[in-house]
Design an enzyme around this catalytic site. Sequence first.
Site, PDB file in Angstrom:
ATOM      1  CG  HIS A 289      -0.132   0.131   2.703  1.00 32.91           C
ATOM      2  ND1 HIS A 289      -0.280  -1.029   3.310  1.00 32.91           N
ATOM      3  CD2 HIS A 289       0.498   0.885   3.296  1.00 32.91           C
ATOM      4  CE1 HIS A 289       0.419  -0.762   4.429  1.00 32.91           C
ATOM      5  NE2 HIS A 289       0.819   0.275   4.262  1.00 32.91           N
TER       6      HIS A 289
HETATM    7  P1  TYD Z   1      -2.683  -3.390   7.622  1.00 31.04           P
HETATM    8  O1  TYD Z   1      -2.488  -1.889   7.236  1.00 31.04           O
HETATM    9  O2  TYD Z   1      -3.404  -4.103   6.339  1.00 31.04           O
HETATM   10  O3  TYD Z   1      -1.186  -4.274   7.610  1.00 31.04           O
HETATM   11  P2  TYD Z   1       0.017  -4.545   6.636  1.00 31.04           P
HETATM   12  O4  TYD Z   1      -0.238  -3.301   5.604  1.00 31.04           O
HETATM   13  O5  TYD Z   1       1.283  -4.440   7.513  1.00 31.04           O
HETATM   14  O6  TYD Z   1      -0.517  -5.927   5.912  1.00 31.04           O
HETATM   15  O7  TYD Z   1      -3.292  -3.583   8.664  1.00 31.04           O
HETATM   16  C1  TYD Z   1      -3.986  -4.851   9.172  1.00 31.04           C
HETATM   17  C2  TYD Z   1      -5.257  -4.426   9.850  1.00 31.04           C
HETATM   18  O8  TYD Z   1      -4.931  -3.738  10.990  1.00 31.04           O
HETATM   19  C3  TYD Z   1      -6.062  -3.853   9.033  1.00 31.04           C
HETATM   20  O9  TYD Z   1      -7.488  -4.126   9.319  1.00 31.04           O
HETATM   21  C4  TYD Z   1      -6.141  -2.517   9.786  1.00 31.04           C
HETATM   22  C5  TYD Z   1      -5.695  -2.513  11.350  1.00 31.04           C
HETATM   23  N1  TYD Z   1      -5.058  -1.441  11.850  1.00 31.04           N
HETATM   24  C6  TYD Z   1      -5.515  -0.664  12.709  1.00 31.04           C
HETATM   25  O10 TYD Z   1      -6.712  -0.744  13.078  1.00 31.04           O
HETATM   26  N2  TYD Z   1      -4.918   0.341  13.146  1.00 31.04           N
HETATM   27  C7  TYD Z   1      -3.439   0.767  12.760  1.00 31.04           C
HETATM   28  O11 TYD Z   1      -2.897   1.714  13.278  1.00 31.04           O
HETATM   29  C8  TYD Z   1      -3.046  -0.115  11.781  1.00 31.04           C
HETATM   30  C9  TYD Z   1      -1.504   0.222  11.243  1.00 31.04           C
HETATM   31  C10 TYD Z   1      -3.566  -1.135  11.307  1.00 31.04           C
END
Ligand code: TYD
Length: 377
Positions: A289
């Site tokens: 992302h």
């Molecule tokens: P995501 O951004 O998809 O993680 P990565 O990019 O590392 O794979 O986040 C995973 C889940 O966590 C998603 O459902 C959103 C949640 N999340 C929060 O609620 N608060 C936060 O600060 C972060 C970073 C993620």
Amino acid sequence: MIKELLLGKLKYLSFVVLDIICLLLSNYISYGIYINFVPDNNINYEHTSVVIIMILVDLMVTLFYNSIHLALRRRIRVEIYKSFIHVLLSFCLLTVILFMVKRGSDYSRLIVLLAYVFDFIIICLMRYIWKQSIKEIMKKKKDQKTALLMTTDRFLEEGIEELKKVDVDVERIFLLQGKGQEELYNIMVLNDLNEVGPAICWEMIDRVYIYGLDHQMVPEILKKSCDMMKMKFELVDFNYRVIEIKTIKNDDPRIGALSFLESMRDIPFPIRRAYWITETEASIKRGFHAHKLNCQLLYCPYGKIDIILDDGEKRDTVTLDRPGKGLILMPGLWREMVWLETGSVLCVLASEFYDASEYIRNYDDFIAYNRKYRKGS
Ligand code: TYD
């Protein structure tokens, strides 16, 4: 006003004196008109005491309204507006004072009114001529372009070096969350944000560089001052930067090492959120992302993680493999993380609270977004 006077010194004072000259001139003209063109005028009328009160009122308005704020460089429409308010305030204040201290027959309301009308016209004209003259004199004195550099502690030296390469001399520094230093690298440091605009104005600084900060970090007051002076600030941005996190190691290795970071000093943004990813197996990939607003600092206190960065044109990889290595990521950068060792920990300090709508999770959308906002096309 006092601070601006100290920063502008004689140049500022010259505008105060100019205001008084304009007031005397306008009174002279309006008195002349009154004597010569108004029938049945009171020829014996003594105007000097009214003029003295007018000058005192003028100085009071200058002091409290600071009508000379950025006067040397402000745009014409700001100049006209400020001069108009200055004259209007002076007129209102004088009317009240005259009402209290003099009888109606002691002075001519017509002369006072005419004097302020002429004062407004003459002030606008004289200030314009005076400004151009000062600018010309100062231009001749300078042999190099000067700049104000706004940055953080961490990027100061780098910023000065970058500007040197393009032949720009940094004359003043403003640090986000500065530590109160008066001087750094022989350059004067401004510690009060309110002084930044006046310093640019009265020192006739040519350019404003914001080094290594995201556009969100540019203070409103600086944006406003630059707009008043029709100056553009230049954001010398970077997409990402590897930094060395300050680490204190002990002579006795059993005691371990301590690493630390300060918001807005070591990293160019405030920290609003921290999160970390644990219990991950080797070769797992995450991320995929980009962010529209969020600035981040990534570090890996334990293990080894590859961070793949894509700006839409090229891909770079930074390996985080020790606690003292940090990676600053600015918005508009696609990232993918690859866990190289099981159990590696990824820690993130973020400039924004969590907001799902600020993520771009589709690569094609990211390319389209970058083309629209980052490349200015
Ligand atoms: P995501 O951004 O998809 O993680 P990565 O990019 O590392 O794979 O986040 C995973 C889940 O966590 C998603 O459902 C959103 C949640 N999340 C929060 O609620 N608060 C936060 O600060 C972060 C970073 C993620």
